[in-house]
Design a protein around this motif. Structure first.
Motif, mmCIF file in Angstrom:
data_model
loop_
_atom_site.group_PDB
_atom_site.id
_atom_site.type_symbol
_atom_site.label_atom_id
_atom_site.label_comp_id
_atom_site.label_asym_id
_atom_site.label_seq_id
_atom_site.Cartn_x
_atom_site.Cartn_y
_atom_site.Cartn_z
ATOM 1 N N TRP A 70 -12.372 -2.088 -6.698
ATOM 2 C CA TRP A 70 -13.095 -1.097 -5.899
ATOM 3 C C TRP A 70 -13.207 0.205 -6.688
ATOM 4 O O TRP A 70 -12.218 0.669 -7.251
ATOM 5 C CB TRP A 70 -12.363 -0.851 -4.589
ATOM 6 N N GLU A 71 -14.384 0.765 -6.718
ATOM 7 C CA GLU A 71 -14.608 2.047 -7.395
ATOM 8 C C GLU A 71 -15.255 3.015 -6.429
ATOM 9 O O GLU A 71 -16.298 2.716 -5.832
ATOM 10 C CB GLU A 71 -15.502 1.852 -8.625
ATOM 11 N N GLY A 72 -14.631 4.177 -6.271
ATOM 12 C CA GLY A 72 -15.176 5.245 -5.454
ATOM 13 C C GLY A 72 -15.419 6.478 -6.302
ATOM 14 O O GLY A 72 -15.449 6.412 -7.532
ATOM 15 N N GLU A 73 -15.565 7.593 -5.646
ATOM 16 C CA GLU A 73 -15.792 8.850 -6.355
ATOM 17 C C GLU A 73 -14.475 9.346 -6.956
ATOM 18 O O GLU A 73 -13.603 9.841 -6.254
ATOM 19 C CB GLU A 73 -16.377 9.896 -5.409
ATOM 20 N N GLY A 74 -14.326 9.174 -8.265
ATOM 21 C CA GLY A 74 -13.134 9.639 -8.953
ATOM 22 C C GLY A 74 -11.895 8.796 -8.733
ATOM 23 O O GLY A 74 -10.802 9.173 -9.157
ATOM 24 N N LYS A 75 -12.029 7.632 -8.089
ATOM 25 C CA LYS A 75 -10.889 6.769 -7.782
ATOM 26 C C LYS A 75 -11.254 5.321 -8.090
ATOM 27 O O LYS A 75 -12.375 4.882 -7.806
ATOM 28 C CB LYS A 75 -10.499 6.873 -6.311
ATOM 29 N N VAL A 76 -10.291 4.581 -8.639
ATOM 30 C CA VAL A 76 -10.483 3.157 -8.917
ATOM 31 C C VAL A 76 -9.252 2.407 -8.426
ATOM 32 O O VAL A 76 -8.113 2.824 -8.666
ATOM 33 C CB VAL A 76 -10.686 2.888 -10.427
ATOM 34 N N GLY A 96 0.836 -1.195 0.000
ATOM 35 C CA GLY A 96 0.000 0.000 0.000
ATOM 36 C C GLY A 96 0.860 1.229 0.000
ATOM 37 O O GLY A 96 2.087 1.152 0.045
ATOM 38 N N TRP A 97 0.250 2.389 -0.004
ATOM 39 C CA TRP A 97 1.016 3.627 -0.138
ATOM 40 C C TRP A 97 1.529 4.131 1.203
ATOM 41 O O TRP A 97 2.380 5.006 1.247
ATOM 42 C CB TRP A 97 0.196 4.672 -0.887
ATOM 43 N N ASN A 98 1.082 3.549 2.306
ATOM 44 C CA ASN A 98 1.670 3.847 3.607
ATOM 45 C C ASN A 98 2.880 2.959 3.886
ATOM 46 O O ASN A 98 3.793 3.355 4.604
ATOM 47 C CB ASN A 98 0.631 3.658 4.725
ATOM 48 N N ASP A 99 2.869 1.760 3.335
ATOM 49 C CA ASP A 99 3.985 0.823 3.443
ATOM 50 C C ASP A 99 4.017 0.009 2.151
ATOM 51 O O ASP A 99 3.269 -0.954 2.004
ATOM 52 C CB ASP A 99 3.804 -0.097 4.650
ATOM 53 N N PRO A 100 4.867 0.419 1.194
ATOM 54 C CA PRO A 100 4.844 -0.222 -0.131
ATOM 55 C C PRO A 100 5.084 -1.730 -0.114
ATOM 56 O O PRO A 100 4.590 -2.439 -0.992
ATOM 57 C CB PRO A 100 5.962 0.509 -0.889
ATOM 58 N N LEU A 101 5.806 -2.225 0.875
ATOM 59 C CA LEU A 101 6.128 -3.647 0.889
ATOM 60 C C LEU A 101 5.128 -4.490 1.672
ATOM 61 O O LEU A 101 4.868 -5.636 1.306
ATOM 62 C CB LEU A 101 7.523 -3.872 1.484
ATOM 63 N N ASP A 102 4.558 -3.956 2.745
ATOM 64 C CA ASP A 102 3.894 -4.866 3.689
ATOM 65 C C ASP A 102 2.593 -4.317 4.279
ATOM 66 O O ASP A 102 2.203 -4.707 5.378
ATOM 67 C CB ASP A 102 4.864 -5.231 4.816
ATOM 68 N N GLU A 103 1.907 -3.462 3.567
ATOM 69 C CA GLU A 103 0.602 -2.983 4.029
ATOM 70 C C GLU A 103 -0.507 -3.831 3.407
ATOM 71 O O GLU A 103 -0.550 -4.017 2.197
ATOM 72 C CB GLU A 103 0.400 -1.519 3.630
ATOM 73 N N TYR A 104 -1.405 -4.332 4.254
ATOM 74 C CA TYR A 104 -2.596 -5.023 3.766
ATOM 75 C C TYR A 104 -3.699 -3.983 3.598
ATOM 76 O O TYR A 104 -4.372 -3.607 4.549
ATOM 77 C CB TYR A 104 -3.010 -6.138 4.726
ATOM 78 N N LEU A 105 -3.846 -3.532 2.365
ATOM 79 C CA LEU A 105 -4.678 -2.378 2.062
ATOM 80 C C LEU A 105 -6.158 -2.758 2.017
ATOM 81 O O LEU A 105 -6.536 -3.722 1.347
ATOM 82 C CB LEU A 105 -4.234 -1.781 0.725
ATOM 83 N N LYS A 106 -6.974 -2.011 2.718
ATOM 84 C CA LYS A 106 -8.427 -2.139 2.634
ATOM 85 C C LYS A 106 -8.956 -0.853 2.015
ATOM 86 O O LYS A 106 -8.949 0.199 2.646
ATOM 87 C CB LYS A 106 -9.025 -2.382 4.016
ATOM 88 N N PRO A 107 -9.386 -0.913 0.751
ATOM 89 C CA PRO A 107 -9.714 0.327 0.028
ATOM 90 C C PRO A 107 -10.934 1.036 0.602
ATOM 91 O O PRO A 107 -11.925 0.406 0.971
ATOM 92 C CB PRO A 107 -9.973 -0.161 -1.401
ATOM 93 N N CYS A 108 -10.828 2.348 0.667
ATOM 94 C CA CYS A 108 -11.958 3.192 1.043
ATOM 95 C C CYS A 108 -11.710 4.577 0.464
ATOM 96 O O CYS A 108 -10.586 4.923 0.072
ATOM 97 C CB CYS A 108 -12.145 3.253 2.556
ATOM 98 N N GLN A 109 -12.753 5.384 0.416
ATOM 99 C CA GLN A 109 -12.657 6.686 -0.233
ATOM 100 C C GLN A 109 -11.616 7.591 0.422
ATOM 101 O O GLN A 109 -10.814 8.225 -0.261
ATOM 102 C CB GLN A 109 -14.024 7.391 -0.207
ATOM 103 N N SER A 110 -11.603 7.637 1.743
ATOM 104 C CA SER A 110 -10.680 8.546 2.432
ATOM 105 C C SER A 110 -9.225 8.171 2.176
ATOM 106 O O SER A 110 -8.362 9.053 2.086
ATOM 107 C CB SER A 110 -10.976 8.559 3.928
ATOM 108 N N TYR A 111 -8.950 6.862 2.053
ATOM 109 C CA TYR A 111 -7.575 6.418 1.800
ATOM 110 C C TYR A 111 -7.087 6.977 0.463
ATOM 111 O O TYR A 111 -6.001 7.574 0.376
ATOM 112 C CB TYR A 111 -7.520 4.894 1.798
ATOM 113 N N PHE A 112 -7.881 6.812 -0.564
ATOM 114 C CA PHE A 112 -7.427 7.218 -1.895
ATOM 115 C C PHE A 112 -7.576 8.719 -2.131
ATOM 116 O O PHE A 112 -6.849 9.285 -2.959
ATOM 117 C CB PHE A 112 -8.136 6.402 -2.969
#
Length: 225
Positions: free
Chosen positions: A150-156, A115-131
């Protein structure tokens, strides 16, 4: 169309099946979101197949464990296979693994392994605020071994799932495609027994590969977001 793959983990028969299907689909380019290494024994074959096709590949956590000579903090099974891979990997392939970046943007898609908080070892759970906190509107990562679109407002966001060790209860190899506008998720069957036989030949008990028949982690656990 580009193919997006992740979490191969030394499972060459699964990788072969995915690459063949991407050829059938007409993919002009393939991106790998990391974890060529770990779990299964055919690391050299996987490296060779990706390098022959000049597949752009990111650093995954298991790739990092292998090249940095460190252990996975969560899995003794993974560490046993990493030790095996260290004993057999060709020096040129090891150097190639060391060259992987931890994140990139390709074809307008922001890419990491975790994920973008930890490129190697984050188990990302997508949500609007994250992206919403990230620049861009298209994102892809792997690491969880579970497919999601996952599709949100303006983010995929797309997780293509795992080529080499699916964990969602479906044993078929997982991958995704992107046609410039839309992500699509795909599955393809492969010769699981061939991979299991290779593990036995490498000295591993069936515990290390029987999960492949069921689409689970080693030990039988199914994962979900």
């Amino acid at each position: 169309m580009i193919g997006i793959i992740s979490d191969i983990h030394g499972n060459y028969p699964a990788l072969q099946a995915v690459l063949n299907r991407l050829d059938q689909l007409g993919a002009s380019r393939i991106i790998c979101l990391g974890d060529v290494a770990g779990y299964y024994c055919l690391i050299n074959e996987c490296c060779e197949a990706l390098r022959e096709r000049d597949v752009f590949t990111l650093m995954g956590n298991h790739d990092w464990y292998l090249v940095s000579d460190t252990e996975c903090p969560r899995s003794n099974s993974a560490n046993k296979c990493l030790d095996y891979q260290r004993s057999v990997i060709l020096p040129d392939h090891l150097q190639w693994l060391r060259s992987f970046p931890q994140q990139a943007t390709v074809e307008g898609i922001a890419l990491v392994h975790g994920g973008w908080n930890d490129p190697l070892d984050e188990y990302l759970k997508p949500c609007q605020s994250y992206f919403d906190a990230l620049a861009g509107n298209r994102f892809a990562s792997g690491h969880s071994h579970v497919q999601i679109l996952w599709e949100g407002e303006g983010k995929v966001y797309c997780n293509p799932g795992a080529v080499g060790q699916p964990r969602d209860g479906d044993p078929t190899a997982a991958f995704a495609t992107f046609d410039g506008e839309t992500f699509m998720l795909h599955r393809v069957a492969y010769d699981i027994e061939r991979m299991q036989s290779a593990m036995r030949s490498a000295g591993f008990t069936d515990y290390f590969s029987e999960n492949l028949s069921h689409g689970t982690q080693i030990g039988g656990r199914i994962s979900a977001y």
